[in-house]
Structure formats: C-alpha cells, structure tokens
Design an enzyme around this catalytic site. Structure first.
Site, PDB file in Angstrom:
ATOM      1  CE1 TYR A 125      -4.099   1.969   0.773  1.00 36.92           C
ATOM      2  CE2 TYR A 125      -2.469   3.431   1.762  1.00 36.92           C
ATOM      3  CZ  TYR A 125      -3.744   3.218   1.273  1.00 36.92           C
ATOM      4  OH  TYR A 125      -4.653   4.246   1.267  1.00 36.92           O
ATOM      5  CG  PHE A 170      -9.261  17.648 -23.500  1.00 36.85           C
ATOM      6  CD1 PHE A 170      -9.494  17.172 -24.781  1.00 36.85           C
ATOM      7  CD2 PHE A 170      -9.573  16.824 -22.426  1.00 36.85           C
ATOM      8  CE1 PHE A 170     -10.024  15.910 -24.993  1.00 36.85           C
ATOM      9  CE2 PHE A 170     -10.092  15.552 -22.635  1.00 36.85           C
ATOM     10  CZ  PHE A 170     -10.314  15.098 -23.916  1.00 36.85           C
ATOM     11  CB  THR A 171     -14.103  17.804 -22.913  1.00 39.26           C
ATOM     12  OG1 THR A 171     -13.276  16.644 -22.791  1.00 39.26           O
ATOM     13  CG2 THR A 171     -14.551  17.947 -24.353  1.00 39.26           C
ATOM     14  CG  ASP A 219      -3.087  17.886 -21.190  1.00 42.48           C
ATOM     15  OD1 ASP A 219      -2.517  16.786 -21.247  1.00 42.48           O
ATOM     16  OD2 ASP A 219      -4.330  18.005 -21.242  1.00 42.48           O
ATOM     17  CE  LYS A 244      -5.403  11.365 -25.397  1.00 47.20           C
ATOM     18  NZ  LYS A 244      -6.770  11.044 -25.827  1.00 47.20           N
ATOM     19  NE  ARG A 254     -14.388  15.118 -28.556  1.00 51.72           N
ATOM     20  CZ  ARG A 254     -14.192  14.821 -27.253  1.00 51.72           C
ATOM     21  NH1 ARG A 254     -13.024  14.508 -26.793  1.00 51.72           N
ATOM     22  NH2 ARG A 254     -15.197  14.861 -26.419  1.00 51.72           N
ATOM     23  CG  PHE A 312     -18.879  14.684 -24.718  1.00 50.30           C
ATOM     24  CD1 PHE A 312     -18.532  15.794 -23.971  1.00 50.30           C
ATOM     25  CD2 PHE A 312     -18.054  13.576 -24.679  1.00 50.30           C
ATOM     26  CE1 PHE A 312     -17.372  15.800 -23.201  1.00 50.30           C
ATOM     27  CE2 PHE A 312     -16.900  13.560 -23.915  1.00 50.30           C
ATOM     28  CZ  PHE A 312     -16.556  14.679 -23.159  1.00 50.30           C
TER      29      PHE A 312
HETATM   30  N1  F0G Z   1      -5.911  16.056 -21.644  1.00 50.12           N
HETATM   31  C1  F0G Z   1      -5.972  15.649 -22.906  1.00 50.12           C
HETATM   32  C2  F0G Z   1      -5.245  16.413 -23.959  1.00 50.12           C
HETATM   33  C3  F0G Z   1      -6.710  14.503 -23.242  1.00 50.12           C
HETATM   34  O1  F0G Z   1      -6.760  14.118 -24.504  1.00 50.12           O
HETATM   35  C4  F0G Z   1      -7.381  13.793 -22.215  1.00 50.12           C
HETATM   36  C5  F0G Z   1      -8.195  12.632 -22.527  1.00 50.12           C
HETATM   37  C6  F0G Z   1      -7.285  14.257 -20.903  1.00 50.12           C
HETATM   38  C7  F0G Z   1      -6.535  15.393 -20.653  1.00 50.12           C
HETATM   39  C8  F0G Z   1      -7.977  13.562 -19.772  1.00 50.12           C
HETATM   40  O2  F0G Z   1      -7.366  12.371 -19.493  1.00 50.12           O
HETATM   41  O3  F0G Z   1      -9.137  10.655 -19.921  1.00 50.12           O
HETATM   42  O4  F0G Z   1      -7.126  10.119 -18.524  1.00 50.12           O
HETATM   43  O5  F0G Z   1      -8.878  11.617 -17.667  1.00 50.12           O
HETATM   44  N2  F0G Z   1      -8.586  12.355 -23.685  1.00 50.12           N
HETATM   45  C9  F0G Z   1      -9.378  11.214 -24.083  1.00 50.12           C
HETATM   46  C10 F0G Z   1      -9.755  11.336 -25.547  1.00 50.12           C
HETATM   47  C11 F0G Z   1     -10.545  10.925 -23.201  1.00 50.12           C
HETATM   48  O6  F0G Z   1     -10.501  10.460 -26.002  1.00 50.12           O
HETATM   49  O7  F0G Z   1      -9.309  12.231 -26.250  1.00 50.12           O
HETATM   50  P1  F0G Z   1      -8.164  11.114 -18.875  1.00 50.12           P
END
Ligand code: F0G
Length: 487
Positions: free
Chosen positions: A85, A137-138, A228, A271, A394, A460
């Site tokens: 842990y 980013f979203t 990022d 990613k 998107r 979305f």
């Molecule tokens: N920043 C970027 C540039 C991303 O593309 C993503 C995730 C995140 C942050 C968030 O990371 O999903 O591990 O919480 N992108 C995915 C996509 C979901 O499909 O483009 P996460």
C-alpha cells in the site's frame, strides 16, 4: 553502436504507407454485424457513440485512451508488481522512468488525466482567475470552471483552418497572450496551459520555438506554465519531423527540452504510456507541497494514487517505450495515411495530419445539416451505420451550453476517428477510407440530430439524441439497394 530502423521506412513505389515495426502476437476477435443490426444498436444508444456496446462495434475508433496496444514487455512487467500500500517498488520504478523521460524529479500519481486537472485547478485557481491556453480540452475546461476560473483560448489564426499546411496549428498566439496578461493583470492569470498535440482542433502540435517564447513571457510576468502532456510523444515526433533544426535531435532530447520549459507537467497515462493512470510532475518543491495533500484525499496514497500497481508497472515501461520512434510514429503514420487518402478523394479532413486520429470536417461533409442540429454527431452516427466503426463527436455536442442555457456552436465540428497505437492494420484503415467515401457520395441522405436527454456537464458522454427525420432508415435502404447483402 548500430541501431535498427526507427520507422518511416520508404516504399520504393513512392507511396506513403505506414510500415509496422512490430508483429502481432495476440489478437482479439471483432464483430462486423449487418446494417440492420447496427441501426438497432445506434438507436438503442441514443445516437451517441459513447453509449454503444463494444460488442456491436467493428473498429473501435472512439479514442486512444487506454486502448493503445501494450507491448510484450509492458505485459510482462505487470507480473512483477509490488502490491504494498505504501512505499511500493512499482511506484519507484515509475518515478525512475518519469525522471528519465520527462526530467522532472517530483511525482504525484493520480488515477487518470482529469484527476490531475482536478487537483491543479483546485490548488492554483481562485474565483475570477483566467487560464489562457492554446486550446481547451473538455475535462480541462470543466475542472477550471468548477474551480471558478475562466478558459481563454488564444490560438493563432491558422488553428481553425480545416485545410492548411501550417505545421504547428497548436501554437499560442504570443501577441494575444501578451494582451490577455495586460488586460487581466498577471495576478489573475492562474497559469498558462499548453496542451501538447492540441486534441480538439485535430491533434495539432505546437513548436518548441513557440513554447520557448511562451516561457519568456511567462517568466517576465512570473506566471506558471502547466503543460498537458497526454499527447506529448506525438508532439515531440512532429517537432522532430517538422521543426527546423530538430531532425537530428532524439525524441528523448526533445521531450526533455519541452518539459524543462514547463513548471508543472501532467498527463493521462491512458494515452502517453499505453497503460492507465496519470501523474502530475515538477521540480519545484513548493508546488509539490501545495498539491500533495489532495492526492491521498481524492486519489489514494502517494505511492499509488488510485492506480493499480500493475498499471503502474506498465506505465513505467510504456513511458520508456515512448522514446522509441518506431513506437511513437505508429499512430501519426496511420493518421497521415488515412488523411492523405481521404483528402485525395475530396473528403474534407483536417490537414496537416495530426496526432491521435483523423478528423473529418462535418461542416464541409454535411454542409446541408445546420450546426445546431449537431452535424458532427450526425456524421458519427451515419458512419457507424454504414461501417460498424465507432468514431467520436468533437464539436457542438462536446461543448456544454452557456450559463443562459444556449447551445454554443463549436469552433470546429469534427468526427474524430482515432488510431490507437499498433491496434489496426492497413487493410482496416483502407476499409475506413472506403466506407467513408461511400458515405460522402450519399451524404445528402444524412440529416441532423436533437437531444432527448441532456446532462448539464460533459453532456457528450451520457446524452441521448434522436434523428430529426427518418434519415437513418433511408440511409440503410440506400446501402442495401446499392450494396445488396454486403455487411
Ligand atoms: N488532456 C488531454 C489532452 C486529453 O486528450 C485527455 C483525454 C485528458 C486530458 C484527460 O485524461 O481521460 O485520462 O482523464 N482524452 C481522451 C480522448 C478521453 O478520447 O481524447 P483522462
């Protein structure tokens, strides 16, 4: 020392074809169902590709998040994981990799990228602050707003041009950045966010030259840079390929130079390292100390941060593999192949080819469908119907309503077809191009969508829609009339 080819092998025919420098040792069976089955599936999914069952999907091009193929070495490393842990040796191996690949000494583990965004936003943003960035980013935007901050996008004029040959559409506009700092005052700028391979405008990279200029400006005003790095490997690859002076620089050197220019780097390991999880990394102890206590509160103890130790091991190995050009080139070279093929057929697609996926311009593809009827969402549904391939919207659906409840029409209305690393074969990429070409010829049959159930935040993901007419049925009938019993 002699080294094997790192990718970009040329075909003597002159054709631009991606060559896989790996072999497939484990496979997963796919289902290509009939179009009647697919119509039922997309109806049941509320015309939202997120709500499809993967059982009903042929090529899953939704995302590269957690879907890149793992290497044999990554899989093997998972068997060695240390379950402790606290003080887990798996975490130490991950720290070692991070120090080597990114050059940052202090590591806070988190369960995925958005958890890093949550912690950074909660700690560094106060109500009324602004966060200038190359593009949002979203999840980044949602967390900044949750913390009371405002996103300011200061991209260059070229960024939103669909057909372009600008190599670095992810650059920040430096003059506009300077103006933002002057208008708001440096005190209200929580930090400058630089997103590598800017996701929502087509996976477009920024140049090192641009990042260096942003650094100068930030230092002059004593503002932090938060990078990022979820798609940093691809951004580094594009710098090597496209930026003058970097052709003979290794990916490793480029990554170190990029990270050195940022105060805080965070990433989604889903990613960047073909595993799962994420991290916030830095060299400054004062920044580390301000964030540290939130990790056990929201994520888990400081040596696992909500990740399974097996994933931490896979991440340690996956990060090292990011340095290998034959690994990092895989997704961009498939994207480039698809983009070139589509562009040659007159299909509107974001150029130059970027990271992560091929981005089809729904405003151009379905110019008869109003953006307010979610043309990118409609294109994703229509493409699933004719191919069984699942892309991601998107565009306007991915942009939540404003504070008055009005739809905000997205800058770019895109269907993203992701090419996770080392997952698809060339003939599968050709199938995508072929089916998209058929859909383009029959595009006048595709109509719009409207919401049936609409969540307030990140709609979305879970929102349910319906077609504004019976266009999906007519599209299916045309498919049958032209293609007979074809799948
Ligand atoms: N920043 C970027 C540039 C991303 O593309 C993503 C995730 C995140 C942050 C968030 O990371 O999903 O591990 O919480 N992108 C995915 C996509 C979901 O499909 O483009 P996460």
């Amino acid at each position: 020392m002699e080294t094997p080819s790192a990718g970009n092998v040329k075909f003597f025919s002159g054709e631009s074809i991606p060559l896989e420098l790996h072999r497939v040792r484990m496979v997963q069976k796919l289902n290509l169902w009939s179009i009647e089955h697919r119509l039922k599936s997309i109806q049941e999914a509320g015309f939202n590709s997120f709500l499809l069952s993967s059982r009903d999907v042929f090529l899953d091009m939704l995302t590269d998040s957690g879907t890149n193929a793992m290497s044999d070495k990554q899989t093997a490393s998972m068997l060695e994981a240390d379950d402790s842990y606290a003080g887990s040796q798996s975490f130490c191996r991950m720290e070692d990799s991070i120090r080597e690949v990114f050059g940052k000494q202090l590591v806070l583990p988190v369960h995925q990228g958005r958890a890093a965004e949550h912690i950074i936003s909660q700690v560094f943003i106060k109500k009324g602050d602004v966060v200038p960035m190359n593009y949002h980013f979203t999840t980044s935007k949602a967390h900044i707003e949750l913390a009371g901050g405002k996103v300011l996008e200061i991209f260059t004029d070229e960024a939103l041009n669909i057909a372009s040959n600008c190599p670095f559409k992810g650059n920040i506009d430096l003059q506009k950045l300077e103006k933002v700092i002057a208008d708001y005052g440096a005190d209200r700028v929580a930090y400058i966010r630089m997103e590598a391979s800017t996701n929502l405008i087509g996976g477009q990279p920024f140049s090192l030259e641009n990042l260096k200029e942003v650094r100068k400006l930030a230092s002059r005003h004593n503002i932090m840079i938060v990078m990022d790095a979820s798609l940093i490997g691809e951004n580094a690859y594009f710098i090597k390929r496209r930026e003058a002076g970097y052709q003979n620089t290794s990916i490793k050197e480029i990554l170190l130079e990029m990270c050195d220019l940022a105060d805080i780097v965070y990433f989604s390991s889903r990613k960047v390292s073909s595993s799962r999880g994420g991290g916030i990394i830095m060299n400054r102890r004062d920044l580390f100390d301000r964030m540290r206590d939130l990790v056990p509160l929201f994520e888990g103890f400081l040596t696992y941060g909500g990740m399974s130790v097996r994933e931490i091991e896979a991440m340690a190995v996956g990060l090292m593999e990011t340095l290998d050009e034959s690994v990092i080139s895989q997704s961009p070279s498939f994207v480039e192949y698809a983009v070139n093929q589509l562009a040659a057929r007159g299909i509107p697609v974001v150029t130059p080819a970027g990271a992560l996926g091929c981005h089809v311009d729904a405003k151009g593809f379905l110019s008869h469908v109003p953006q307010a009827q979610y043309s990118a969402g409609a294109l994703v549904a229509a493409f699933y119907l004719v191919s069984g391939c699942r892309g991601m919207e998107r565009g306007t659906i991915s942009t939540d309503r404003d504070e008055n409840g009005n739809d905000v029409l997205a800058d770019m209305e895109l269907m993203r077809l992701a090419f996770p690393r080392r997952v698809f074969t060339l003939s599968q990429a050709m199938f995508v191009v072929d089916r998209l070409t058929w859909l383009y010829k029959n595009r006048e049959l595709v109509g719009g969508l409207q919401f049936k159930e609409e969540p307030k935040v990140l709609r979305f993901f879970m929102g349910r829609l319906e077609p504004v007419s019976d266009w999906p049925v007519r599209l299916m009938q045309r498919f049958r009339a032209e293609l007979g019993s074809e799948f």
